[in-house]
Design an enzyme around this catalytic site. Structure first.
Site, PDB file in Angstrom:
ATOM      1  CE  LYS A  57      34.188 -63.563  12.436  1.00  0.00           C
ATOM      2  NZ  LYS A  57      35.665 -64.534  12.604  1.00  0.00           N
ATOM      3  CD  GLN A 101      39.120 -64.408  13.246  1.00  0.00           C
ATOM      4  OE1 GLN A 101      37.937 -64.275  13.907  1.00  0.00           O
ATOM      5  NE2 GLN A 101      39.068 -64.419  12.073  1.00  0.00           N
ATOM      6  CG  ASP A 124      34.359 -70.010  14.642  1.00  0.00           C
ATOM      7  OD1 ASP A 124      33.743 -69.144  13.518  1.00  0.00           O
ATOM      8  OD2 ASP A 124      35.491 -69.646  14.938  1.00  0.00           O
TER       9      ASP A 124
END
Ligand code: GUN
Length: 288
Positions: A57, A101, A124
């Site tokens: 990422k 995460q 997200d």
């Protein structure tokens, strides 16, 4: 006897490169105005898969010309300390997107942490405000994996109106938002899951099948209507340790009209849509 392969592949790497070119151009336009899109990636603990994901990422951000910070903390981090970091990132004007995460260590309530992220920075798309916005068709951030699947359907010029889509899996990250996105595009949607009585009876009716279970060979050739579009969200390993999806790729390729491979399908699209969401977050700030 080997039958000829009929399904066309939808190449997630090729589509990602194309989309990332556009992302880089939009990023450069913002930079020219003095605004650099910024993503904060927060990793707690030492899950090996998570390390690989966050590295990819951060690398993708750099390639697109975006700013990113990677904050790594030990597995022993307290929930209060993590919430304090989220609060600081919410206030940081150089940060437009925040990604924590998952999974998080057991002493930390993941829902509480996700809800602490400002919905304006929730790239997200996991915040309840983002989920609610998707549900009622209002602007917000769409979760990256199902968003990437929609782009893949888009790339083959597929119109979902009047089509029957079957989603296998009901997770908050993929299955549920996927069903809502398909519905928004006027598909008739069935969501199947571990409690579904006869999976094959549903998938055989489907024009589009999205497999998002996390188990090998959930979808085999005998379960697919000829010509159907098959999107494979799974990330598993076969007995030889090779990466594979939820779909029996070789078998289903003989029946389906289109199919996404693993690797090289949905995977690269997920990161691409994270970049899109981060860019979008920065563009919203620029438009204020
Ligand atoms: N863990 C596995 N997939 C994801 C994802 O898409 N986002 C986050 N934050 N964590 C994950």
């Amino acid at each position: 006897m080997t039958l000829p392969t009929t399904a066309q592949r939808i190449d997630g790497n090729a589509l990602s490169s194309q989309l990332r070119g556009d992302i880089a151009r939009r990023t450069a336009a913002l930079r020219a105005r003095g605004l650099i899109p910024g993503l904060a990636v927060v990793l707690v603990g030492d899950n090996p898969a998570s390390h690989v994901y966050v590295r990819n990422k951060v690398k993708a951000c750099a390639e697109a010309g975006m700013h990113s910070v990677l904050e790594q903390y030990p597995a022993s981090m307290s929930q209060a300390d993590l919430l304090a970091r989220i609060d600081a990132l919410n206030r940081d004007p150089q940060i437009h997107g925040i990604l924590v995460q998952l999974p998080l260590p057991p002493q930390i309530d993941a829902n509480l942490v996700i809800e602490a992220i400002s919905p304006t920075k929730d790239v997200d798309g996991f915040h309840v405000a983002s989920a609610g916005a998707l549900m009622v068709g209002r602007p917000g951030f769409w979760p990256c994996t199902p968003y990437g699947c929609m782009k893949m359907l888009d790339s083959i010029g597929y119109s979902l109106r009047g089509k029957h889509a079957v989603v296998i899996g009901r997770s908050n990250i993929v299955g549920k938002p996927m069903a809502l996105m398909l519905l928004q595009q006027n598909a008739t949607v069935t969501v199947c899951h571990s409690g579904t009585a006869n999976l094959k009876s549903h998938t055989l009716q489907a024009d589009v099948i999205v497999a998002a279970v996390g188990k090998r060979n959930v979808l085999t050739a005998d379960m697919v209507k000829p010509g159907a579009v098959v999107i494979d969200v799974g990330m598993n390993r076969n007995d030889a340790g090779k990466l594979c999806g939820d779909v029996d790729f070789d078998g289903v390729s003989q029946v389906a009209g289109y199919i996404t491979p693993v690797p090289g399908g949905v995977g690269p699209m997920t990161i691409t849509m994270l970049l899109v969401n981060t860019l979008e977050a920065a563009e919203r700030v620029a438009a204020e």
